[in-house]
Motif scaffolding. Structure first.
Motif, mmCIF file in Angstrom:
data_model
loop_
_atom_site.group_PDB
_atom_site.id
_atom_site.type_symbol
_atom_site.label_atom_id
_atom_site.label_comp_id
_atom_site.label_asym_id
_atom_site.label_seq_id
_atom_site.Cartn_x
_atom_site.Cartn_y
_atom_site.Cartn_z
ATOM 1 N N THR A 32 -10.904 -0.762 -1.883
ATOM 2 C CA THR A 32 -9.847 0.090 -1.330
ATOM 3 C C THR A 32 -9.886 1.456 -2.008
ATOM 4 N N PRO A 33 -9.972 2.529 -1.223
ATOM 5 C CA PRO A 33 -10.014 3.876 -1.813
ATOM 6 C C PRO A 33 -8.733 4.196 -2.592
ATOM 7 N N ARG A 34 -8.906 4.914 -3.667
ATOM 8 C CA ARG A 34 -7.773 5.247 -4.532
ATOM 9 C C ARG A 34 -6.704 6.033 -3.780
ATOM 10 N N HIS A 35 -7.123 6.987 -2.971
ATOM 11 C CA HIS A 35 -6.147 7.808 -2.249
ATOM 12 C C HIS A 35 -5.318 6.957 -1.282
ATOM 13 N N PHE A 36 -5.921 5.894 -0.740
ATOM 14 C CA PHE A 36 -5.178 5.018 0.165
ATOM 15 C C PHE A 36 -4.143 4.202 -0.618
ATOM 16 N N VAL A 37 -4.508 3.722 -1.789
ATOM 17 C CA VAL A 37 -3.568 2.971 -2.630
ATOM 18 C C VAL A 37 -2.375 3.850 -2.983
ATOM 19 N N VAL A 38 -2.637 5.085 -3.350
ATOM 20 C CA VAL A 38 -1.563 6.024 -3.680
ATOM 21 C C VAL A 38 -0.674 6.233 -2.457
ATOM 22 N N ARG A 39 -1.267 6.372 -1.292
ATOM 23 C CA ARG A 39 -0.495 6.566 -0.057
ATOM 24 C C ARG A 39 0.420 5.372 0.214
ATOM 25 N N VAL A 40 -0.093 4.158 0.014
ATOM 26 C CA VAL A 40 0.719 2.959 0.234
ATOM 27 C C VAL A 40 1.849 2.884 -0.800
ATOM 28 N N LEU A 41 1.549 3.170 -2.057
ATOM 29 C CA LEU A 41 2.588 3.157 -3.093
ATOM 30 C C LEU A 41 3.697 4.158 -2.779
ATOM 31 N N ARG A 42 3.315 5.307 -2.302
ATOM 32 C CA ARG A 42 4.308 6.326 -1.956
ATOM 33 C C ARG A 42 5.139 5.892 -0.754
ATOM 34 N N ALA A 43 4.499 5.306 0.234
ATOM 35 C CA ALA A 43 5.203 4.920 1.458
ATOM 36 C C ALA A 43 6.097 3.699 1.254
ATOM 37 N N GLU A 44 5.561 2.651 0.658
ATOM 38 C CA GLU A 44 6.302 1.391 0.550
ATOM 39 C C GLU A 44 7.260 1.341 -0.636
ATOM 40 N N ARG A 46 8.294 4.252 -2.394
ATOM 41 C CA ARG A 46 8.953 5.551 -2.540
ATOM 42 C C ARG A 46 8.662 6.207 -3.886
ATOM 43 N N MET A 47 7.392 6.162 -4.279
ATOM 44 C CA MET A 47 6.990 6.770 -5.553
ATOM 45 C C MET A 47 6.567 8.217 -5.334
ATOM 46 N N ALA A 48 6.722 9.008 -6.374
ATOM 47 C CA ALA A 48 6.199 10.367 -6.357
ATOM 48 C C ALA A 48 4.674 10.281 -6.480
ATOM 49 N N GLU A 49 4.001 11.311 -6.069
ATOM 50 C CA GLU A 49 2.530 11.357 -6.094
ATOM 51 C C GLU A 49 1.989 11.045 -7.491
ATOM 52 N N GLU A 50 2.558 11.671 -8.504
ATOM 53 C CA GLU A 50 2.074 11.492 -9.873
ATOM 54 C C GLU A 50 2.283 10.058 -10.370
ATOM 55 N N GLN A 51 3.455 9.501 -10.108
ATOM 56 C CA GLN A 51 3.742 8.133 -10.532
ATOM 57 C C GLN A 51 2.837 7.142 -9.809
ATOM 58 N N ALA A 52 2.634 7.334 -8.515
ATOM 59 C CA ALA A 52 1.762 6.445 -7.744
ATOM 60 C C ALA A 52 0.331 6.511 -8.284
ATOM 61 N N GLY A 53 -0.115 7.705 -8.665
ATOM 62 C CA GLY A 53 -1.449 7.856 -9.251
ATOM 63 C C GLY A 53 -1.579 7.112 -10.576
ATOM 64 N N VAL A 64 -4.634 -5.303 -12.999
ATOM 65 C CA VAL A 64 -3.350 -5.569 -12.344
ATOM 66 C C VAL A 64 -2.299 -4.674 -12.983
ATOM 67 N N CYS A 65 -1.266 -4.328 -12.206
ATOM 68 C CA CYS A 65 -0.213 -3.461 -12.724
ATOM 69 C C CYS A 65 1.108 -3.817 -12.059
ATOM 70 N N VAL A 66 2.190 -3.802 -12.835
ATOM 71 C CA VAL A 66 3.519 -4.003 -12.263
ATOM 72 C C VAL A 66 3.917 -2.720 -11.539
ATOM 73 N N VAL A 67 4.266 -2.866 -10.272
ATOM 74 C CA VAL A 67 4.654 -1.721 -9.461
ATOM 75 C C VAL A 67 6.161 -1.491 -9.563
ATOM 76 N N ALA A 68 6.939 -2.560 -9.386
ATOM 77 C CA ALA A 68 8.396 -2.460 -9.409
ATOM 78 C C ALA A 68 8.987 -3.852 -9.597
ATOM 79 N N VAL A 69 10.285 -3.901 -9.845
ATOM 80 C CA VAL A 69 10.999 -5.168 -10.017
ATOM 81 C C VAL A 69 12.187 -5.178 -9.054
ATOM 82 N N PHE A 70 12.282 -6.252 -8.287
ATOM 83 C CA PHE A 70 13.352 -6.400 -7.290
ATOM 84 C C PHE A 70 13.851 -7.838 -7.301
ATOM 85 N N THR A 71 14.868 -8.094 -6.486
ATOM 86 C CA THR A 71 15.255 -9.478 -6.244
ATOM 87 C C THR A 71 14.101 -10.140 -5.491
#
Length: 101
Positions: A32-44, A46-53, A64-71
């Motif tokens: 998966t291209p890096r720019h696509f991963v960043v795009r998905v992180l931003r869309a799903e 709601r991350m800023a460009e820098e944080q998604a990167g 592996v990386c923790v993206v967020a914590v939810f119910t």
């Protein structure tokens, strides 16, 4: 003579418990291209460009990386939506969930 029976009054205390939280994890893959991963992180998520990167690069370096914590329900919904976004484009992008300790 009338006998009176007195019952002790008991109060029931309801204790509300916080819902259990779940982590959404981004699993690295080599396709998966890096720019696509960043795009998905931003869309799903709601991350800023820098944080998604930063999240994308952490997953890339560590696997592996923790993206967020939810119910639980929200975490599963977001992980599924993000994974499906990759599948629609033909990428093996994978987001999973696990309980937070």
């Amino acid at each position: 003579m009338i006998d009176t029976v007195v019952k002790p009054r008991t109060k029931v205390k309801t204790k509300t418990e916080r819902p259990k939280l779940h982590k959404v994890l981004l699993v690295n893959d080599d396709f998966t291209p890096r720019h696509f991963v960043v795009r998905v992180l931003r869309a799903e998520f709601r991350m800023a460009e820098e944080q998604a990167g930063r999240v994308m690069m952490t997953a890339h370096r560590r696997g592996v990386c923790v993206v967020a914590v939810f119910t639980k329900d929200v975490a599963e919904e977001k992980a599924t939506a993000a994974t499906d976004a990759g599948r629609r484009e033909g990428y093996p992008l994978l987001f999973t969930t696990e309980p937070e300790e």
